[in-house]
Design an enzyme around this catalytic site. Structure first.
Site, PDB file in Angstrom:
ATOM      1  N   TYR A 162       0.755  -0.891  -0.064  1.00 43.66           N
ATOM      2  CA  TYR A 162      -0.062   0.081  -0.354  1.00 43.66           C
ATOM      3  C   TYR A 162       0.934   1.366  -0.055  1.00 43.66           C
ATOM      4  CZ  TYR A 162      -3.888   3.298   1.110  1.00 43.66           C
ATOM      5  OH  TYR A 162      -4.402   4.103   0.563  1.00 43.66           O
ATOM      6  N   TYR A 219      -4.846   5.877  -7.866  1.00 42.05           N
ATOM      7  CA  TYR A 219      -5.098   5.601  -6.592  1.00 42.05           C
ATOM      8  C   TYR A 219      -6.535   5.021  -6.490  1.00 42.05           C
ATOM      9  CZ  TYR A 219      -5.052   6.209  -1.578  1.00 42.05           C
ATOM     10  OH  TYR A 219      -5.397   5.946  -0.077  1.00 42.05           O
TER      11      TYR A 219
END
Ligand SMILES: [Zn+2]
Lengths: 245, 145
Positions: free
Chosen positions: A147, A197
């Protein structure tokens, strides 16, 4: 909050600005091979990186993930049902969600974390549990999707998930290990920093592509892929995926 | 005179931190101490995060403080801070009280003059409306000493 953690980490372990730049550049390089990536044909050089504006020291513009629209999905089913699906299934070797007590108060109180916990992503206990569930160790991981809300937090995730010791992530990335063709290629579609994103779900989808042999930055014979959820927040999550082959 | 010019950023005392801000108004920086396990915590909360006791007391903050971490913000996330750019955000630690760190600002510091480990002195900033904020200056800053 993230910049405060990274500033302390840099002071404590000698991280330099170029080490965070290496994350940004490596992921942009992966995105350049991925036609779906928002930053597909947007070259990023060390010069461009250092010329970019400061957001919150030590984070520059290219240390921060994008804001972009996008969508992705994964289909989860039993191994039995997956057997005769049209697409090649990928095995969930282990998946876990976890909240570490010191992180429970979140960004409003996380500056009170014990010293040893402050300069981490708060995922080391989660990682231990994940490897134990799968019966695997970091050495078994062929490719990883971390992440990546901020470049520096990927350095801390490398440590939390056991690919190097505490404070050694800067050396680890300086040696070129995270590049495509390196010892542990990461975020091979470009990640949240350079693909899109989509809250990290795009990293999970890329993990599936790797194990199907369908990545635009394919790691040869990838059999185990680590995918991690958001760091520096609790609870977090992570999964180990296997090619099933 | 305040580190940020805009009053929009003033705290809004409520149940858990009313006593904290009332003490600040008296120029007293205080932290909560659990009556049962004696752990000192901040920000104020109605239950001890360590032993769940509801017995909440207050202690005076130590006067010796240092910079644990800091950042200079160059991008305004809110209109009210645009004129203050770049501004610093500092995690203040108290060497004699390791369980509590305080988020604040070091007034009159320049980007090159702030470092981790720097000694700090607390200053009260009266921002009006009965609110006083604990802020800091570099202990070696000759402009202030
Ligand atoms: Zn207690």
């Amino acid at each position: 909050m993230i910049s405060l953690v990274l500033q302390r980490y840099a002071w404590q372990y000698g991280m330099e600005a170029g080490d965070m730049a290496e994350i940004a550049l490596a992921l942009r390089d992966n995105a350049s091979r991925n036609p779906r990536a928002v930053m597909h044909d947007r070259l990023l050089t060390l010069e461009t990186y250092f010329a970019s504006r400061m957001i919150a020291e030590p984070l520059r513009l290219y240390d921060c993930c994008m804001e972009s629209d996008g969508a992705c999905a994964v289909l989860v089913t039993s191994a039995e049902r997956a057997r005769d699906l049209a697409c090649r299934p990928v095995q969930v070797l282990a998946a876990t969600g976890y909240g570490e007590a010191d992180w429970g108060v979140g960004p409003m109180g996380s500056h009170n974390m014990p010293l040893g916990r402050y300069t981490t992503g708060g995922q080391s206990e989660l990682a231990r549990e994940l490897y134990a569930l799968a019966g695997l160790s970091p050495a078994d991981v062929d490719v990883a999707q971390f992440y990546d809300h901020f470049t520096g937090m990927v350095l801390l995730a490398l440590e939390d998930f056991g690919f190097c010791k505490i404070g050694e992530a800067p050396d680890f990335v300086r040696a070129g290990n995270i590049r495509w063709g390196g010892k542990l290629p990461i975020n091979t579609a470009g990640g949240c920093l350079s693909e899109a994103y989509v809250h990290g779900l795009n990293n999970l989808v890329e993990g599936v592509r790797q194990l199907r042999g369908e990545s635009t930055s394919q790691v040869p014979n990838a059999r185990v892929c680590l995918v991690t959820g958001g760091s520096a927040i609790s609870p977090s999550s992570a999964a180990l995926l296997g090619s099933g082959a | 005179m305040s580190y940020f010019e805009d009053r929009d950023l003033a705290p809004d005392p409520n149940d858990d931190d009313e006593a904290y801000w009332a003490n600040c108004a008296q120029r007293r920086l205080t932290f909560q101490q659990c009556g049962a396990c004696k752990t000192v915590t901040h920000p104020p909360i109605s239950v001890c995060p360590h032993c769940q006791s509801l017995d909440r007391g207050w202690i005076e903050a130590p006067t010796e403080a240092t910079v644990f971490s800091f950042t200079w913000i160059h991008s305004a996330a809110h209109d009210s801070v645009t004129r203050s750019l770049p501004y610093n955000v500092v995690v203040v630690e108290f060497p004699s009280l390791p369980s509590v760190r305080l988020i604040s600002n070091v007034v009159d510091a320049e980007p090159t003059s702030l470092h981790i480990g720097d000694a700090l002195t607390m200053v009260w900033e009266d921002i009006g409306g009965g609110i006083l904020l604990p802020r800091f200056r570099l202990a070696a800053d000759s402009k202030w000493s």
